[in-house]
Scaffold this active site. Structure first.
Site, PDB file in Angstrom:
ATOM      1  N   GLU A 115       0.851  -1.253  -0.090  1.00  7.85           N
ATOM      2  CA  GLU A 115      -0.080  -0.088   0.139  1.00  7.85           C
ATOM      3  C   GLU A 115       0.772   1.407   0.071  1.00  7.85           C
ATOM      4  OE1 GLU A 115      -3.041  -0.421  -0.607  1.00  7.85           O
ATOM      5  OE2 GLU A 115      -3.696  -2.459   0.668  1.00  7.85           O
ATOM      6  N   HIS A 139      -2.747   2.229   8.072  1.00  8.69           N
ATOM      7  CA  HIS A 139      -3.763   1.522   7.496  1.00  8.69           C
ATOM      8  C   HIS A 139      -4.066   0.089   8.420  1.00  8.69           C
ATOM      9  CE1 HIS A 139      -6.189  -1.173   5.068  1.00  8.69           C
ATOM     10  NE2 HIS A 139      -5.208  -2.179   5.120  1.00  8.69           N
ATOM     11  N   HIS A 141      -6.926  -3.570   9.987  1.00  8.09           N
ATOM     12  CA  HIS A 141      -8.183  -4.266   9.794  1.00  8.09           C
ATOM     13  C   HIS A 141      -8.798  -4.225  11.019  1.00  8.09           C
ATOM     14  CE1 HIS A 141      -5.722  -6.407   6.338  1.00  8.09           C
ATOM     15  NE2 HIS A 141      -6.274  -5.012   6.102  1.00  8.09           N
ATOM     16  N   GLU A 170     -17.543  11.002  22.052  1.00 10.25           N
ATOM     17  CA  GLU A 170     -16.267  11.521  21.619  1.00 10.25           C
ATOM     18  C   GLU A 170     -16.009  11.785  20.113  1.00 10.25           C
ATOM     19  OE1 GLU A 170     -13.661  12.200  24.302  1.00 10.25           O
ATOM     20  OE2 GLU A 170     -15.632  11.690  25.426  1.00 10.25           O
ATOM     21  N   HIS A 211     -12.824  -4.265   3.955  1.00  8.16           N
ATOM     22  CA  HIS A 211     -11.108  -4.196   4.098  1.00  8.16           C
ATOM     23  C   HIS A 211     -10.803  -3.744   5.409  1.00  8.16           C
ATOM     24  CE1 HIS A 211      -7.219  -3.934   1.863  1.00  8.16           C
ATOM     25  NE2 HIS A 211      -6.938  -3.980   3.337  1.00  8.16           N
TER      26      HIS A 211
HETATM   27  P1  13P Z   1       1.243  -5.622   3.259  1.00 12.18           P
HETATM   28  O1  13P Z   1       1.535  -6.928   3.710  1.00 12.18           O
HETATM   29  O2  13P Z   1       1.803  -5.391   1.718  1.00 12.18           O
HETATM   30  O3  13P Z   1       1.482  -4.106   3.895  1.00 12.18           O
HETATM   31  O4  13P Z   1      -0.341  -5.635   2.898  1.00 12.18           O
HETATM   32  C1  13P Z   1      -1.242  -5.749   4.141  1.00 12.18           C
HETATM   33  C2  13P Z   1      -2.614  -5.047   3.879  1.00 12.18           C
HETATM   34  O5  13P Z   1      -3.235  -4.818   4.863  1.00 12.18           O
HETATM   35  C3  13P Z   1      -2.988  -4.735   2.603  1.00 12.18           C
HETATM   36  O6  13P Z   1      -3.956  -4.053   2.418  1.00 12.18           O
HETATM   37 ZN    ZN Z   2      -5.088  -4.234   4.374  1.00 17.51          ZN
END
Ligand code: 13P
Ligand code: ZN
Length: 272
Positions: A115, A139, A141, A170, A211
Site C-alpha cells: 500500500e 492502515h 483491519h 467523543e 477491508h
Molecule cells: P502489506 O503486507 O503489503 O502491507 O499488505 C497488508 C494489507 O493490509 C494490504 O491492504
Molecule cells: Zn489491508
C-alpha cells in the site's frame, strides 16, 4: 545500521504491537508509515542505498527528498518490535518526489508495504493540508468498522459518519471532518491510493469497504487514537444491536452542543 533504537523506531514498534493486541493486525494485515524530519535522522550512519530508484505512479513534488519509516510487505506487525530491521525499513524519495529507494531495513530482501502508493499520496496531501504537522499514516483491519460495511447497505460518508458520531460522544470531537466511505476497490492499487489521498483533503479517516480503515495524524499515537475511537463507536453499535437494537441515540442538537462546547466545526454537509 542502527546500533540503537531511535525514538521513531520505538514508536513504530509500540504502535504496531498495540494494533496486534487490539485484534486489528492478523497475519500481515495493516501497514504504517511515518515521515521523518532531518533532525530525527541526524547521527545515523550506515544507510547506503540498498536498491535502484523505483518509480511512483506519479510524482509527489512536496515530498521531494523526504524520508519515511514504513512497514514491510508481507511482514507481521506483531513482529516489528522483535526484528525492526526485517519488518520495517527506511525509504527516501528523490528530489522530484518521483522515485523511492531503500536506505535501511527490509532485511534481507524485503520491500515496503504493497500500500506504499496510498501511504505516500496521503502523506503528500496531509503535509499540505496540515501545514506540515501531520506525519503519520496507518492502515489497519479493525473488525467492527469492517463489519459495519457488511451489516449496512447503501452506506455513504454522511451515513457512516453520523452513525459513529451518534454511537460515541467523543467521535464528533475526534473527527469533526467525518469519515470517508470508499466503496470496495482492489487493495494495493493506484485507484485505492488516489481515492484515499483525495479523501484526506477533507478528512483524517477513510474506510475501505470490506477491508479496513486508514487514519492520519501528527504522529502514530494520534493516528492510532483516531482509528481506535471510530472502531469503538462501531463496537458500541454492535453491542447495542446484539442487546436488542439501538433504541435511542445522540440527537443532532446534542451533537451540535458537543461540537460547540469543544470548539470544533462538524462537516456542514453531514451536520449543520
Ligand atoms: P502489506 O503486507 O503489503 O502491507 O499488505 C497488508 C494489507 O493490509 C494490504 O491492504
Ligand atoms: Zn489491508
Amino acid at each position: 545500521m542502527f546500533n540503537h533504537h531511535p525514538p521513531f523506531l520505538r514508536t513504530m514498534a509500540k504502535t504496531s504491537h498495540d494494533m496486534w493486541t487490539k485484534g486489528w493486525a492478523e497475519a500481515n494485515g495493516g501497514n504504517l508509515s511515518l515521515r521523518l524530519s532531518p533532525d530525527e535522522l541526524k547521527g545515523e550512519s550506515g544507510m547506503e542505498p540498498k536498491n535502484d530508484w523505483q518509480p511512483l505512479s506519479a510524482p509527489l513534488p512536496n515530498l521531494s527528498g523526504a524520508w519515511f519509516l514504513v512497514s514491510g510487505t508481507g511482514r507481521h506487525l506483531r513482529n516489528i518490535a522483535l526484528f525492526p530491521e526485517k519488518n520495517t525499513g527506511l525509504i527516501e524519495l528523490d528530489a522530484a518526489g518521483a522515485n523511492w529507494r531503500t536506505r535501511w531495513g527490509f532485511e534481507p530482501t524485503g520491500r515496503p508495504t504493497s500500500e506504499l502508493e496510498a501511504h505516500l499520496q496521503t502523506h503528500a496531501v496531509i503535509r499540505e493540508t496540515s501545514q506540515d504537522v501531520d506525519h503519520a499514516v496507518i492502515h489497519t483491519h479493525t473488525p467492527h468498522l469492517i463489519a459495519l460495511t457488511y451489516a449496512l447497505a447503501n452506506l455513504d460518508s454522511a451515513k457512516l459518519t453520523k452513525l459513529l458520531w451518534q454511537m460515541h460522544a467523543e467521535c464528533i470531537v475526534g473527527f469533526p471532518q467525518g469519515i470517508e466511505f470508499l466503496p470496495w476497490m482492489m487493495a494495493g492499487t493506484t485507484a485505492i491510493a488516489d481515492a484515499t489521498a483525495a479523501a484526506m483533503r477533507r478528512r483524517k479517516l477513510a474506510i475501505w469497504q470490506f477491508h479496513g480503515v486508514v487514519g492520519v495524524g501528527r504522529n502514530l499515537d494520534a493516528a492510532f487514537g483516531l482509528i481506535d475511537m471510530a472502531e469503538k463507536a462501531a463496537q458500541i453499535w454492535f453491542l447495542a444491536m446484539s442487546a436488542g437494537g439501538v433504541q435511542t441515540r445522540l440527537t443532532d442538537a446534542q451533537l451540535l452542543a458537543i461540537a460547540r462546547n469543544f470548539k470544533v466545526t462538524p462537516d456542514p454537509l453531514i451536520l449543520a
